[in-house]
Write an enzyme that holds these catalytic residues in place. Sequence first.
Site, PDB file in Angstrom:
ATOM      1  CE  LYS A   1      66.473  25.366  94.591  1.00 25.10           C
ATOM      2  NZ  LYS A   1      65.290  25.998  95.224  1.00 25.10           N
TER       3      LYS A   1
ATOM      4  NE  ARG B   1      63.162  19.515  98.703  1.00 27.47           N
ATOM      5  CZ  ARG B   1      63.486  19.377  97.412  1.00 27.47           C
ATOM      6  NH1 ARG B   1      64.355  20.214  96.871  1.00 27.47           N
ATOM      7  NH2 ARG B   1      62.931  18.430  96.686  1.00 27.47           N
TER       8      ARG B   1
END
Length: 280
Positions: free
Chosen positions: A217, A257
């Site tokens: 991210k 995840r």
Amino acid sequence: MHRLLPDPGRCAVVGVLNVTPDSFFDGGRYLDVDDALEHGEAMWRAGADLIDVGGESTRPGAARVDADTEISRILPVIKELAGAGVGVSVDTTRAAVAEAALAAGAIIVNDVSGGLADPDMARTVADAGVPFILMHWRGHSANMDTLAEYRDVVADVRDELAQRVDAALAAGVARDAIVIDPGLGFAKRAEHNWTLLRRLDVLRDMGFPVLIGASRKRFLGSLLAAEDGTPRSPDGREQATAAISALVAAAGAWGVRVHDVESSLDAVTVASALSDEEAP
């Protein structure tokens, strides 16, 4: 723990499979069914405990697609993976998509809106009797960055997640079927993400398994920026992702995840060994 929720004896590793043209890292790579199946099966063989299949991008600024498009993208992939014995979760905010995915063989619903986007979602999950991953969310991708204002990000996320848990329970979702996710990067600036990661204990104290989605991210890209301030590209954030996986596993997260299963599986395995006094 719910019978359909992976419990591998260490932090679970959930592999990301985006069947989309516009996801921030792998958009377009697995839009073709054969490519998606090959990647999903490869992650499963690499040791993933679950493959999370999504047909709508939730990257910052992403436009929505309709339910029929979302279903048409994911259903062939879910059917084939589930038929091959792969554990599949569906990443969606729509009850109709979740229902179709479950009928195709998915065993878990991962809703990044925590049930807020579709009032029918919690009841759909309850009727199916499957685990429900509730992520902290304040709005759709197109405008979520404008919603990143908090009095106390840890307390606010905890309290807002608690509201989503209560709503799920009221709809009939079993307590042992609920997983919570703080939603790193969703209506959160970098400093919010780091604060939430430092205080994972607050979320764990809510009494539910915690899933962390930090993989590649933008807050990691900012941390690893070049001297001129250019953020590290997503494909250069994998070592940082694995570091996060090890740290949250050591802090008691139920799962991570991730896009790259092998590196995070190694990371959580190391974290498990360090916490096990009987490990070799």
